[in-house]
Design an enzyme around this catalytic site. Sequence first.
Site, PDB file in Angstrom:
ATOM      1  N   ALA A   1     -57.736 -25.038  24.312  1.00 32.83           N
ATOM      2  CA  ALA A   1     -58.473 -23.787  24.482  1.00 32.83           C
ATOM      3  C   ALA A   1     -57.509 -22.671  24.864  1.00 32.83           C
ATOM      4  CB  ALA A   1     -59.547 -23.946  25.555  1.00 32.83           C
TER       5      ALA A   1
ATOM      6  N   GLN B   1     -58.506 -23.024  19.232  1.00 32.58           N
ATOM      7  CA  GLN B   1     -59.786 -22.949  19.931  1.00 32.58           C
ATOM      8  C   GLN B   1     -59.740 -21.746  20.871  1.00 32.58           C
ATOM      9  OE1 GLN B   1     -61.190 -25.481  23.319  1.00 32.58           O
ATOM     10  NE2 GLN B   1     -62.532 -26.354  21.773  1.00 32.58           N
TER      11      GLN B   1
ATOM     12  N   HIS C   1     -65.217 -21.610  21.277  1.00 32.65           N
ATOM     13  CA  HIS C   1     -65.616 -22.629  22.255  1.00 32.65           C
ATOM     14  C   HIS C   1     -66.903 -22.202  22.951  1.00 32.65           C
ATOM     15  CE1 HIS C   1     -65.486 -25.959  24.828  1.00 32.65           C
ATOM     16  NE2 HIS C   1     -64.277 -25.859  25.348  1.00 32.65           N
TER      17      HIS C   1
ATOM     18  N   TYR D   1     -68.429 -23.231  29.668  1.00 32.74           N
ATOM     19  CA  TYR D   1     -67.662 -21.985  29.732  1.00 32.74           C
ATOM     20  C   TYR D   1     -68.565 -20.792  29.405  1.00 32.74           C
ATOM     21  CZ  TYR D   1     -63.789 -25.239  30.104  1.00 32.74           C
ATOM     22  OH  TYR D   1     -62.963 -26.253  30.521  1.00 32.74           O
TER      23      TYR D   1
END
Length: 252
Positions: free
Chosen positions: A60, A102, A168, A173
């Site tokens: 990420a 990502q 993502h 998140y």
Amino acid sequence: MLSPRVLQPFTFPRTGRTVANRAVLAAMTNKQSHPDGTLGDDELVWLRARGSFGIVTTCAAHVAEDGQGWDGELGVYADTHVPGLTRLADALRTEGTLSLVQIFHGGVRAPSRLTGTQPWSASVFELDAPSFEVPRAATAQDIERTIAAFADAARRCADAGFDGVEIHGAHGYLITQFLGTVTNTRDDDWGGPLANRARFVRRIVAAVRAAVPVDFLVGVRLSPEVAEQGVTLHDALQVARWLVEDGVDFLH
């Protein structure tokens, strides 16, 4: 003898991009990049060694300075990150794999010790989680600048030579925080009914698609359920349907 299906090529219908096989390296939290978000050599070596996968996804990578979730995280929020991203994209292309970055924002899971500012999210809420910091509620300006930050990050990835991005929207998140009924108690266009709570991720997808070449892959990662945040399987399935209607190339 026929090879197993997982070893057969696959072509994405919208973009025409073909993968050598159907094995995908999912994003992992490597923590191998530099404090300023630039690519670390260990991160490059680790990902390049996975080049036999049809698709390799980076860890990420945060799209804004206030979105960093952990130490050693790859950054995509500034043009200074592009040279390192280019090195990584070139290395993965040499291995014959399709490459994805990502892209994400941590929201409440972007601690102040890393960002220097109070975390923010869809709403003010409290969760029983280690080192939890109560977030402030997003302003309209926060939302719009972050949608633009996702688009800018995707453009940098395309400029660097990657084949696509995975947005993502899973694992609690920021995007998940907008989708959940516990973490999103807003009463404006970004909260309330599922269509409003899903507006954030759908706007991000649209902004990303508008910022990148037509043959650039755009996908989304979703969690089927995040109970403590109020994300249910029923809602996640509907969001998945909407994202398919919006033209994403894949769902994870």
